[in-house]
Design an enzyme around this catalytic site. Structure first.
Site, PDB file in Angstrom:
ATOM      1  N   ARG A   1     -17.935  -8.966  24.318  1.00  0.00           N
ATOM      2  CA  ARG A   1     -17.690 -10.489  24.709  1.00  0.00           C
ATOM      3  C   ARG A   1     -16.303 -10.354  25.226  1.00  0.00           C
ATOM      4  O   ARG A   1     -15.355  -9.282  25.054  1.00  0.00           O
ATOM      5  CB  ARG A   1     -16.757 -11.244  22.938  1.00  0.00           C
ATOM      6  CG  ARG A   1     -18.187 -11.733  21.933  1.00  0.00           C
ATOM      7  CD  ARG A   1     -17.642 -12.752  21.216  1.00  0.00           C
ATOM      8  NE  ARG A   1     -16.798 -11.989  20.412  1.00  0.00           N
ATOM      9  CZ  ARG A   1     -15.734 -11.926  20.326  1.00  0.00           C
ATOM     10  NH1 ARG A   1     -14.497 -13.174  21.097  1.00  0.00           N
ATOM     11  NH2 ARG A   1     -14.750 -11.646  19.641  1.00  0.00           N
TER      12      ARG A   1
ATOM     13  N   TYR B   1     -25.530  -8.622  27.657  1.00  0.00           N
ATOM     14  CA  TYR B   1     -25.199  -7.846  25.525  1.00  0.00           C
ATOM     15  C   TYR B   1     -24.993  -9.137  24.762  1.00  0.00           C
ATOM     16  O   TYR B   1     -24.100 -10.106  24.916  1.00  0.00           O
ATOM     17  CB  TYR B   1     -24.150  -7.187  26.160  1.00  0.00           C
ATOM     18  CG  TYR B   1     -23.248  -6.401  25.038  1.00  0.00           C
ATOM     19  CD1 TYR B   1     -23.798  -5.473  24.174  1.00  0.00           C
ATOM     20  CD2 TYR B   1     -22.380  -7.736  24.088  1.00  0.00           C
ATOM     21  CE1 TYR B   1     -22.969  -5.296  22.404  1.00  0.00           C
ATOM     22  CE2 TYR B   1     -21.368  -7.635  22.677  1.00  0.00           C
ATOM     23  CZ  TYR B   1     -21.735  -6.433  22.500  1.00  0.00           C
ATOM     24  OH  TYR B   1     -21.507  -6.187  20.819  1.00  0.00           O
TER      25      TYR B   1
ATOM     26  N   GLY C   1     -23.194 -11.038  21.772  1.00  0.00           N
ATOM     27  CA  GLY C   1     -22.884 -11.961  21.947  1.00  0.00           C
ATOM     28  C   GLY C   1     -22.392 -13.255  22.646  1.00  0.00           C
ATOM     29  O   GLY C   1     -22.763 -13.981  23.182  1.00  0.00           O
TER      30      GLY C   1
ATOM     31  N   LYS D   1     -22.074 -17.071  18.816  1.00  0.00           N
ATOM     32  CA  LYS D   1     -20.369 -17.832  18.728  1.00  0.00           C
ATOM     33  C   LYS D   1     -20.600 -19.607  19.951  1.00  0.00           C
ATOM     34  O   LYS D   1     -20.014 -19.877  19.573  1.00  0.00           O
ATOM     35  CB  LYS D   1     -19.312 -16.271  19.349  1.00  0.00           C
ATOM     36  CG  LYS D   1     -19.083 -15.483  18.967  1.00  0.00           C
ATOM     37  CD  LYS D   1     -19.027 -15.507  17.165  1.00  0.00           C
ATOM     38  CE  LYS D   1     -18.592 -14.006  16.721  1.00  0.00           C
ATOM     39  NZ  LYS D   1     -18.246 -14.269  15.356  1.00  0.00           N
TER      40      LYS D   1
ATOM     41  N   HIS E   1     -15.329 -19.901  11.006  1.00  0.00           N
ATOM     42  CA  HIS E   1     -15.492 -18.345  11.583  1.00  0.00           C
ATOM     43  C   HIS E   1     -15.318 -17.887  10.327  1.00  0.00           C
ATOM     44  O   HIS E   1     -14.510 -16.745   9.779  1.00  0.00           O
ATOM     45  CB  HIS E   1     -14.810 -17.409  12.425  1.00  0.00           C
ATOM     46  CG  HIS E   1     -14.823 -16.549  12.573  1.00  0.00           C
ATOM     47  ND1 HIS E   1     -14.401 -15.846  13.313  1.00  0.00           N
ATOM     48  CD2 HIS E   1     -16.276 -15.613  12.815  1.00  0.00           C
ATOM     49  CE1 HIS E   1     -14.619 -14.523  13.690  1.00  0.00           C
ATOM     50  NE2 HIS E   1     -16.038 -14.283  13.140  1.00  0.00           N
TER      51      HIS E   1
ATOM     52  N   SER F   1     -10.670 -10.006  12.945  1.00  0.00           N
ATOM     53  CA  SER F   1     -11.821  -8.867  13.528  1.00  0.00           C
ATOM     54  C   SER F   1     -10.628  -7.476  12.489  1.00  0.00           C
ATOM     55  O   SER F   1      -9.346  -7.355  12.771  1.00  0.00           O
ATOM     56  CB  SER F   1     -11.966  -8.304  14.476  1.00  0.00           C
ATOM     57  OG  SER F   1     -10.727  -8.503  15.599  1.00  0.00           O
TER      58      SER F   1
ATOM     59  N   CYS G   1      -9.523  -6.989   9.862  1.00  0.00           N
ATOM     60  CA  CYS G   1      -9.624  -7.661   8.641  1.00  0.00           C
ATOM     61  C   CYS G   1     -10.426  -7.351   6.907  1.00  0.00           C
ATOM     62  O   CYS G   1     -10.317  -7.452   6.202  1.00  0.00           O
ATOM     63  CB  CYS G   1      -8.633  -8.493   8.454  1.00  0.00           C
ATOM     64  SG  CYS G   1      -7.041  -9.028   9.497  1.00  0.00           S
ATOM     65  N   GLY G   2     -11.646  -6.733   7.493  1.00  0.00           N
ATOM     66  CA  GLY G   2     -12.909  -6.345   6.232  1.00  0.00           C
ATOM     67  C   GLY G   2     -13.535  -7.345   5.909  1.00  0.00           C
ATOM     68  O   GLY G   2     -13.665  -7.715   4.569  1.00  0.00           O
ATOM     69  N   LYS G   3     -13.835  -8.453   6.670  1.00  0.00           N
ATOM     70  CA  LYS G   3     -15.229  -9.559   7.156  1.00  0.00           C
ATOM     71  C   LYS G   3     -16.534  -9.198   5.739  1.00  0.00           C
ATOM     72  O   LYS G   3     -16.612  -9.561   4.511  1.00  0.00           O
ATOM     73  CB  LYS G   3     -14.265 -10.354   7.997  1.00  0.00           C
ATOM     74  CG  LYS G   3     -14.934 -11.514   7.590  1.00  0.00           C
ATOM     75  CD  LYS G   3     -14.998 -12.370   8.790  1.00  0.00           C
ATOM     76  CE  LYS G   3     -16.136 -13.789   9.079  1.00  0.00           C
ATOM     77  NZ  LYS G   3     -16.603 -14.219  10.474  1.00  0.00           N
ATOM     78  N   THR G   4     -16.440  -8.662   6.666  1.00  0.00           N
ATOM     79  CA  THR G   4     -18.138  -8.447   6.008  1.00  0.00           C
ATOM     80  C   THR G   4     -18.088  -7.115   4.777  1.00  0.00           C
ATOM     81  O   THR G   4     -18.924  -7.345   4.474  1.00  0.00           O
ATOM     82  CB  THR G   4     -19.031  -7.419   7.249  1.00  0.00           C
ATOM     83  OG1 THR G   4     -18.743  -7.580   8.694  1.00  0.00           O
ATOM     84  CG2 THR G   4     -20.381  -6.748   7.477  1.00  0.00           C
TER      85      THR G   4
ATOM     86  N   ASP H   1     -20.447 -14.199   8.661  1.00  0.00           N
ATOM     87  CA  ASP H   1     -19.859 -14.457  10.077  1.00  0.00           C
ATOM     88  C   ASP H   1     -19.446 -15.844  10.237  1.00  0.00           C
ATOM     89  O   ASP H   1     -18.324 -16.151  10.534  1.00  0.00           O
ATOM     90  CB  ASP H   1     -20.708 -13.734  10.975  1.00  0.00           C
ATOM     91  CG  ASP H   1     -19.775 -14.216  12.393  1.00  0.00           C
ATOM     92  OD1 ASP H   1     -18.394 -13.555  12.597  1.00  0.00           O
ATOM     93  OD2 ASP H   1     -20.162 -14.685  13.384  1.00  0.00           O
TER      94      ASP H   1
ATOM     95  N   ASN I   1     -18.197  -0.664  19.363  1.00  0.00           N
ATOM     96  CA  ASN I   1     -18.404  -1.843  20.050  1.00  0.00           C
ATOM     97  C   ASN I   1     -19.678  -1.989  19.248  1.00  0.00           C
ATOM     98  O   ASN I   1     -20.750  -3.186  19.964  1.00  0.00           O
ATOM     99  CB  ASN I   1     -18.085  -2.655  20.560  1.00  0.00           C
ATOM    100  CG  ASN I   1     -18.063  -4.461  20.321  1.00  0.00           C
ATOM    101  OD1 ASN I   1     -17.876  -5.202  19.071  1.00  0.00           O
ATOM    102  ND2 ASN I   1     -18.734  -5.241  20.760  1.00  0.00           N
ATOM    103  N   SER I   2     -20.453  -0.479  19.251  1.00  0.00           N
ATOM    104  CA  SER I   2     -22.046  -0.703  19.047  1.00  0.00           C
ATOM    105  C   SER I   2     -22.456  -1.341  17.687  1.00  0.00           C
ATOM    106  O   SER I   2     -22.012  -1.894  16.649  1.00  0.00           O
ATOM    107  CB  SER I   2     -22.454   0.604  18.839  1.00  0.00           C
ATOM    108  OG  SER I   2     -21.883   1.193  17.766  1.00  0.00           O
ATOM    109  N   ARG I   3     -23.876  -1.844  18.174  1.00  0.00           N
ATOM    110  CA  ARG I   3     -24.107  -3.030  16.938  1.00  0.00           C
ATOM    111  C   ARG I   3     -25.252  -3.086  16.030  1.00  0.00           C
ATOM    112  O   ARG I   3     -26.518  -2.274  17.093  1.00  0.00           O
ATOM    113  CB  ARG I   3     -24.240  -4.417  17.896  1.00  0.00           C
ATOM    114  CG  ARG I   3     -22.529  -4.750  17.738  1.00  0.00           C
ATOM    115  CD  ARG I   3     -21.952  -5.683  17.180  1.00  0.00           C
ATOM    116  NE  ARG I   3     -20.572  -6.090  18.016  1.00  0.00           N
ATOM    117  CZ  ARG I   3     -20.013  -6.716  17.166  1.00  0.00           C
ATOM    118  NH1 ARG I   3     -20.371  -7.596  16.340  1.00  0.00           N
ATOM    119  NH2 ARG I   3     -18.981  -8.042  17.271  1.00  0.00           N
TER     120      ARG I   3
ATOM    121  N   ARG J   1      -3.681  -9.341   8.311  1.00  0.00           N
ATOM    122  CA  ARG J   1      -3.604  -7.502   8.364  1.00  0.00           C
ATOM    123  C   ARG J   1      -1.596  -7.549   9.016  1.00  0.00           C
ATOM    124  O   ARG J   1      -1.353  -7.873   9.127  1.00  0.00           O
ATOM    125  CB  ARG J   1      -4.191  -6.771   9.222  1.00  0.00           C
ATOM    126  CG  ARG J   1      -3.736  -4.939   9.382  1.00  0.00           C
ATOM    127  CD  ARG J   1      -4.479  -4.546  10.299  1.00  0.00           C
ATOM    128  NE  ARG J   1      -6.070  -4.186   9.923  1.00  0.00           N
ATOM    129  CZ  ARG J   1      -6.593  -3.082   9.167  1.00  0.00           C
ATOM    130  NH1 ARG J   1      -5.958  -1.751   8.538  1.00  0.00           N
ATOM    131  NH2 ARG J   1      -7.180  -2.647   9.412  1.00  0.00           N
TER     132      ARG J   1
ATOM    133  N   ASN K   1     -10.996  -5.858  -4.508  1.00  0.00           N
ATOM    134  CA  ASN K   1     -10.628  -7.055  -3.940  1.00  0.00           C
ATOM    135  C   ASN K   1     -11.189  -8.269  -4.283  1.00  0.00           C
ATOM    136  O   ASN K   1     -10.839  -9.494  -4.848  1.00  0.00           O
ATOM    137  CB  ASN K   1     -11.238  -7.396  -2.034  1.00  0.00           C
ATOM    138  CG  ASN K   1     -10.026  -6.268  -1.481  1.00  0.00           C
ATOM    139  OD1 ASN K   1      -9.653  -5.725  -1.870  1.00  0.00           O
ATOM    140  ND2 ASN K   1     -10.927  -6.263  -0.525  1.00  0.00           N
TER     141      ASN K   1
END
Length: 593
Positions: free
Chosen positions: A69, A199, A201, A208, A228, A250, A252-255, A279, A374-376, A407, A504
């Site tokens: 992005r 590419y 997003g 987004k 988000h 980003s 911070c362990g969201k996924t 997400d 940042n590969s996806r 964090r 967690n």
């Protein structure tokens, strides 16, 4: 495929400007998608991977200048600069349209324009929204087919009413020139224009651009919220499922949290976690007055590096079929994929993400990345082993708690609860993460990321906080309770104090116990803290978890943070809601006692 005059008139206007050689309507059929995959392989746009090991999976490589992005090329074009706010890039709509029309003119000569009707959210849900994306990229078509619901059924849902709302999305690869790259939202026009990127997003305009920037603006005007946030369900041994939404910046362990696997101790008792979304949450007030969440997406657009059996088993499983990998490394020996953190064995015969054949171990040892950081992967959500049975529920799931997090090495405790919705809005508005690896005991650079929406809010952030406060008033005593967590607290030697990952869940269980009124809490300067004995640490005896240390408030560190918040709030001037200023004053007074 449609007789909707508004859609057809807009399409003609865009065709006249972009001048494609052909126009192809995407009907969503597997036959059409399979033909497009074959065409993309033939032209070299995609590579078909090992179909025995990775059935239905393909590989795509972007230009080296087009890998993420681009916040500095992302604009919110509202009539006045104040409406966009101080943390968005702004240009007057007329000026931006004029600039972009020059770039778009003739941009699709010699190319095919694909018309992609898509639904954000389950088709037919009262909370779903429709978009139509025009693009000259097969990569975009195939990714949108994973990330959204596409095709004829979407146009049938839109119908022929000329006033039916849909978001007009235009994307042209052009020559992928970063100097002329623009990702532009026109909130008042329900319009998104993207040019000179190919590419992720930047070009999957449902992601987004629509699901957060345009949708947050629609939500403000229509009385709902686009956030988000992940959505997860926690099932207890009695089979009851309670749902939580959580927002994290980003890294911070969201996924990981969205697809959490309970620790053995809790799993053996029958606790389970169900993923509704990883997400984005769209939040609406339901007929019973409670807040309900849907995930507007149909897939995961996940960061590959760092994803492994150990860090996120469920995410990795999601990528095993019908997935598109972008900018990872190829293992030439068996035509599969590899990335840093997948395992410790880079393939010897590898093609790194830019396309050069290399000896993987030697290349890595020299300090190079085989996969772009940042590969996806673009993977269907239905591949996820813990996907919720409520994933397609058109009414969404009722939200018990909203969790914010960041964090912070020294500032925030492991978990605390806000006093009420207004205070919770302040907690979200002041959310922050430390961006740099700090020296032991020192604090890193603090980046404020309100509600994890800094790059994604489609209008003035101060007005967005106002909207949060309004929603709280509408919800009244049915509002979810709001919490803040910090998995990243460090001791004086710089070591993490909390084991994180699956553990967690122990914190989430305390949160749900608070929502159900099953446990008391201790009032502190910043909100309600758990009693140390109410966080279940069974099975963590060997970890020597210092739960008292994790729940300590260092007033001096917090007062430094208050000064940082004052500076942050100042940029919003008179638009800052009085309630936010009041909460800041209250926090400062509490800490100064």
């Amino acid at each position: 495929m449609t007789e909707n005059k508004t859609v057809l008139a807009w399409l003609e206007e865009m065709k006249a400007m972009c001048q494609p050689d052909n126009v192809v309507w995407i009907d969503g059929s597997e036959e059409q998608l399979e033909a497009l995959r074959a065409e993309a392989v033939e032209t070299g746009e995609m590579i078909k991977l090992n179909q025995e090991k990775l059935p239905g999976c393909y590989y795509h490589r972007t230009a080296e200048n087009d890998v993420a992005r681009v916040e500095d090329r992302t604009f919110i074009c509202t009539p006045t600069e104040e409406e966009a706010g101080p943390i968005n890039n702004w240009m007057a709509p007329d000026e931006m349209y004029a600039k972009l029309k020059k770039l778009y003119t003739g941009s699709m000569k010699g190319r095919t324009m694909y018309v992609i009707p898509y639904s954000m959210g389950p088709i037919g849900s009262p909370f779903s929204k429709i978009g139509i994306e025009l693009s000259d990229s097969i990569y975009v078509v195939l990714n949108m087919a994973i990330m959204t619901r596409i095709g004829q059924k979407v146009l049938d849902q839109l119908g022929n009413d000329e006033n039916a709302e849909f978001i007009k999305c235009l994307h042209a690869k052009k020559d992928v020139n970063p100097d002329d790259r623009y990702i532009v939202q026109f909130p008042q026009d329900n319009t998104i224009w993207s040019i000179n990127s190919a590419y992720g997003g930047n070009v999957l305009l449902g992601k987004k651009c629509f699901a957060l920037r345009i949708a947050s603006y629609l939500g403000k005007n229509q009385g709902w919220m686009a956030e988000h946030m992940l959505i997860l369900g926690l099932e207890n041994p009695q089979g009851e499922v309670k749902y939580i939404c959580a927002a994290f910046p980003s890294a911070c362990g969201k996924t990981n949290l969205a697809m959490l696997i309970p620790p053995e101790y809790l799993k053996n008792q029958g606790y389970k976690v169900w993923t509704v979304g990883d997400d984005i949450s769209w939040l609406n007030i339901g007929p019973d007055g409670r807040l309900y969440a849907i995930n507007p997406e149909a897939g995961f657009f996940g960061v590959a590096p760092g994803t492994s059996v150990k860090t996120n088993f469920n995410a990795l499983e999601s990528t095993k079929k019908n997935t598109i990998f972008t900018n990872v490394a190829l293992n030439n020996a068996d035509n599969t994929v590899w990335w840093e953190g997948l395992d410790k064995n880079p393939p010897v015969d590898a093609t790194e993400w830019k396309g050069s054949k290399v000896n993987g171990p030697e290349y890595s040892a020299a300090g190079n990345n085989l996969a772009h950081p940042n590969s996806r992967f673009t993977a269907p959500a239905i591949n996820c082993p813990c996907i919720s049975s409520e994933f397609e529920n058109p009414q969404g799931v009722p939200v018990e708690a909203i969790v914010f997090g960041g964090r912070r090495a020294k500032c925030a405790p492991l978990v605390y609860q806000s006093r009420d919705w207004q205070h919770g809005t302040f907690v979200g508005a002041t959310m922050a993460s430390e961006t740099t690896a700090a020296a032991a005991g020192a604090v890193g650079v603090v980046r404020r990321d309100p509600m994890a929406m800094k790059p994604f809010v489609g209008y003035n952030m101060a007005t967005y906080w106002d909207h949060w406060l309004e929603m709280g008033k509408k919800l009244g005593d049915k509002a979810p309770k709001i919490f803040h967590v910090n998995w990243f607290r460090k001791d004086d030697e710089g070591h993490f104090m909390w084991p994180g990952f699956g553990d967690n869940m122990r914190v989430l269980l305390w949160i749900l116990n608070r929502c159900a009124g099953k446990v008391d809490a201790v009032e502190s300067e910043i909100g309600y803290l758990p009693k140390p004995e109410d966080i279940d640490l069974t099975g963590l005896e060997d970890e020597n978890v210092d739960i008292n240390g994790l729940l300590t408030i260092d007033k001096q560190v917090w007062l430094e943070d208050v000064a940082n918040i004052e500076e942050y709030f100042a940029q919003f001037g008179d638009l800052l809601p009085q309630e936010m200023a009041d909460e800041l004053a209250k926090l400062k007074a509490n800490l100064s006692k």
